[in-house]
Structures are given as structure tokens and as C-alpha cells.
Design an enzyme around this catalytic site. Structure first.
Site, PDB file in Angstrom:
ATOM      1  N   CYS A 113     -21.600  38.651  30.488  1.00 24.07           N
ATOM      2  CA  CYS A 113     -21.268  39.498  31.778  1.00 24.07           C
ATOM      3  C   CYS A 113     -20.938  40.902  31.551  1.00 24.07           C
ATOM      4  O   CYS A 113     -21.186  41.569  32.427  1.00 24.07           O
ATOM      5  CB  CYS A 113     -20.259  38.767  32.775  1.00 24.07           C
ATOM      6  SG  CYS A 113     -20.639  37.151  32.926  1.00 24.07           S
ATOM      7  N   HIS A 253     -17.846  42.657  38.621  1.00 20.31           N
ATOM      8  CA  HIS A 253     -18.689  41.803  38.355  1.00 20.31           C
ATOM      9  C   HIS A 253     -18.413  40.629  39.328  1.00 20.31           C
ATOM     10  O   HIS A 253     -17.456  40.259  39.838  1.00 20.31           O
ATOM     11  CB  HIS A 253     -18.265  41.236  36.861  1.00 20.31           C
ATOM     12  CG  HIS A 253     -18.946  39.847  36.601  1.00 20.31           C
ATOM     13  ND1 HIS A 253     -20.294  39.634  36.627  1.00 20.31           N
ATOM     14  CD2 HIS A 253     -18.338  38.828  36.029  1.00 20.31           C
ATOM     15  CE1 HIS A 253     -20.749  38.475  36.110  1.00 20.31           C
ATOM     16  NE2 HIS A 253     -19.620  37.776  35.804  1.00 20.31           N
ATOM     17  N   ASN A 283     -23.754  34.529  40.487  1.00 19.73           N
ATOM     18  CA  ASN A 283     -23.403  35.378  39.219  1.00 19.73           C
ATOM     19  C   ASN A 283     -24.466  35.236  38.199  1.00 19.73           C
ATOM     20  O   ASN A 283     -25.141  34.404  37.652  1.00 19.73           O
ATOM     21  CB  ASN A 283     -22.284  34.445  38.395  1.00 19.73           C
ATOM     22  CG  ASN A 283     -21.741  35.092  37.150  1.00 19.73           C
ATOM     23  OD1 ASN A 283     -22.139  36.005  36.767  1.00 19.73           O
ATOM     24  ND2 ASN A 283     -20.712  34.601  36.649  1.00 19.73           N
TER      25      ASN A 283
END
Ligand code: UT7
Length: 326
Positions: A113, A253, A283
Site C-alpha cells: 500500500c 491510505h 482498499n
């Protein structure tokens, strides 16, 4: 040191949308559970024919068109992804091929990520230490391809999408005021794809046991995510000599709305300054931050001079944060 700035952004989310209600027909879950625990309502899913580079090429073309950037002016392609088209060559190579940009360096970064922020840090280093002037930094995934669609603890969390930015040296006050990246390999087994690499090459058994899919100890990851995102944000702010009160936009994020809210509260950033699109994207790992920046840019939310804090955390563990003057 040259300061680099973002001169254009782009993103692409696949057409197919999978809602929480759709998921209730696949696993034992509910819209209520997913919404309350994560903030996610729907996610985009790549088609069988679409690989990560295909999304990246569309994101890059959108960026070039919208911001009137000549693709031939790009000196380097960096792609943060953990769902490459193939184990090798890199996904960036396929972007280079599709965009017809022969001979320029193109490579991937595996930082989960945090991949886009790692990419910015590497682009900064390249622009500062070589004759290359412009880099295309992409981040994103087709996580649906490595999702176990029978595992309710992970399959509701992820989505597909790629975002990108073109960066070059800044000649005014705008640009990256700080960039901080880090990693800790001690907890690598809390979030990983166990098979498919040299540790556990593909066999009938690994496929049968679904070891080519995402395995995550969500609870444990959650605790580290909250603490680490706070730490990374503070570090980037102090490196830039910026107080959290000066932030116009906090762009974290998008893994879980509770992680986002807790981090923002700790940093004393009010809700209206926190950008959230997790409800629509879920996500998207390395895609999360560049997709958010592009949506904000297109919606006219980013004004020249605005101070923006980006902040990511992911498998590895890896993390990264940067303070940007737009
Ligand atoms: O992007 C990289 C970093 N990743 C992250 O930051 C993710 C971090 N982790 C998380 O966001 C959260 O831990 C999750 C969203 C993954 C899980 O939320 P949680 O509040 O930690 O739930 P839990 O894992 O403690 O599970 C609570 C209960 C369990 O049932 P029991 O044991 O209490 O009976 C689970 O089996 O919820 C159950 N559960 C579900 N129920 C309905 C787990 N997944 C689901 C589901 N639907 N999809």
C-alpha cells in the site's frame, strides 16, 4: 536539492462495481457489518482480460490528456504494485510498451500500500541524481485476482484501480516539502500472499490450499496501521517544519474508515479536511493515494499553495508519508 512537484494526475477504476449486497450472495456477510467495520460500500473489479498494466495505461493516458503532457517527455516509469501482470518482467515494462516509450527505464516497486509514496521517493532521487527530468509514478492493483472469494475476512476489503502522477523539478514554492519512507520486516507474515514466489513455488497443492491469495491477520494489522500511520505523518510534518494546523487536506491510505478517523483525530485534523473515498473504492493498496489525489484534482479541491499530507501503511510492513505544497 531539487524539489519535485506533481504536474498531473490520472486514475482508472474498472467498470464493474461489486456492492456489499452483491457480496452477501457470495459469503456470510452483511452490508451493515462491512459498512460499520470498514466504511466500504462498493469496490471496482477488473475483468478477466484486464491486468494491472491495462489500468495503469488508462490512468496514464488520462493524465497526459487532461494536463496536456507530452508522453515523449517522460524519462522514467515507476510502478508500485504487488499484483504485477507477471512475476517478471515488471508491470512498468508493459506500460512502457503500450505507451510506446522505448528505451526509458521502467521498473516496479513492491511496497504494497505504500508503493506510490515509495515511488515518489525514488523519482525524487532519480531527478536529483541523473539527467532525467520527468517521471511517471503509478500505483495500483488488481487485488481481485489474488482474493479468496470464500474468505469473508478479506474478500470484502479490497478493490481494483490504478492512479498515477507525473513529477518534475519545481521552480516555484510548490512541491514535495518532505518525504519519509520506512519498513519493518518482523511482521511480514501478518499480511502476505504465501505462494507463487521462490519460497513456495506454485504447485497443485498451493493452488488447492488457496495460498496464492491474500492472507491477513486483520486485527493485528489494524493496531500497527493506526500507530504507524500516526508516526509516519508526524515525521513527514516535522521534516517539512509544518504543523498539522496548516494542513488543507489529509489524504490517508484508504484501508478502513476507523483507521482513517483515529489517525486524523490523533493528528488533530478536523473531519472536513480528511479526504475519504473508501466507500466507493475499498482498499486499492498502492492505488489508494494516487486515485484520491486524482479525484481531488479533477473535482477542483486542490488549489495552488494548499498543504497536503499523504500517509500510507501496508504489507511488509511498509509505510510512507509526504507533505506536499500544491
Ligand atoms: O491496507 C493494508 C493494511 N490493511 C489494513 O489496514 C486492514 C486492517 N484491519 C482491519 O481493517 C480490520 O481488522 C478488519 C476490517 C479486517 C476486521 O475488522 P475487526 O473489527 O478487526 O473484526 P475482527 O477481525 O475482529 O472480526 C470480528 C468478527 C469475527 O467474528 P467473531 O469471532 O467475533 O464471532 C469475524 O469472524 O467479525 C467476523 N467477520 C465478519 N462478519 C461479517 C469477519 N469478517 C466478516 C464479514 N462479515 N465480512
Amino acid at each position: 536539492m531539487k524539489r519535485i512537484k506533481i504536474i498531473g494526475t490520472g486514475s482508472y477504476l474498472p467498470e464493474k462495481v461489486l456492492t456489499n449486497d452483491d457480496l452477501t450472495k457470495m459469503v456470510d456477510t452483511s452490508d451493515e457489518w462491512i459498512t460499520q467495520r470498514t466504511g466500504i460500500k462498493e469496490r471496482h473489479i477488473a475483468s478477466q482480460e484486464e491486468a494491472t498494466s491495462d489500468l495503469g495505461v488508462k490512468a496514464a493516458r488520462r493524465c497526459f490528456e487532461t494536463f496536456d503532457i507530452d508522453p515523449k517527455s517522460i524519462d522514467c516509469i515507476i510502478f508500485g504494485t504487488v499484483t504485477p501482470d507477471k512475476l517478471f518482467p515488471s508491470t512498468a515494462i508493459y506500460v512502457q510498451k503500450a505507451l510506446n516509450l522505448p528505451n526509458i527505464p521502467a521498473f516496479d516497486i513492491s511496497a504494497a500500500c505504500s508503493g506510490f509514496i515509495y515511488g515518489l521517493a525514488i523519482a525524487n532521487g532519480i531527478i536529483n541524481s541523473t539527467s532525467m527530468k520527468r517521471a511517471l509514478v503509478l500505483g495500483g492493483e488488481t487485488l481481485s485476482k489474488v482474493t479468496n472469494w470464500n474468505d469473508r475476512s478479506t474478500c470484502v476489503l479490497f478493490g481494483d484501480g490504478v492512479g498515477c502522477a507525473v513529477v518534475e523539478e519545481s521552480h516555484d514554492q510548490s512541491g514535495l516539502l518532505s518525504i519519509y519512507i520506512g519498513a519493518d520486516g518482523n511482521m511480514e507474515n501478518l499480511l502476505h500472499q504465501p505462494a507463487g514466489g521462490s519460497r513456495n513455488p506454485a504447485t497443485f497443492e498451493t493452488v488447492e490450499k488457496k495460498l496464492h491469495t491474500i492472507h491477513m491477520e486483520g486485527n493485528e494489522v489494524y493496531k500497527y496501521a493506526v500507530n504507524t500511520m500516526q508516526m509516519a505523518a508526524e515525521k513527514a510534518l516535522s521534516m517539512a517544519n509544518i504543523s498539522s494546523e496548516d494542513i488543507k487536506w489529509f489524504v490517508p491510505h484508504q484501508a478502513n474508515i476507523r483507521i482513517i478517523d483515529t489517525t486524523a483525530k490523533y493528528l488533530k485534523v478536523p473531519k472536513e479536511k480528511v479526504f475519504v473515498n473508501i466507500d466507493k473504492t475499498a482498499n486499492t493498496s498502492a492505488g489508494s493515494i494516487p486515485i484520491a489525489l486524482d479525484q481531488m484534482n479533477r473535482d477542483g479541491l486542490l488549489k495552488k499553495g494548499d498543504i497536503i499530507l499523504i500517509d500510507a501503511f501496508g504489507a511488509g510492513f511498509t509505510w510512507g508519508a509526504s507533505v506536499i505544497r500544491w
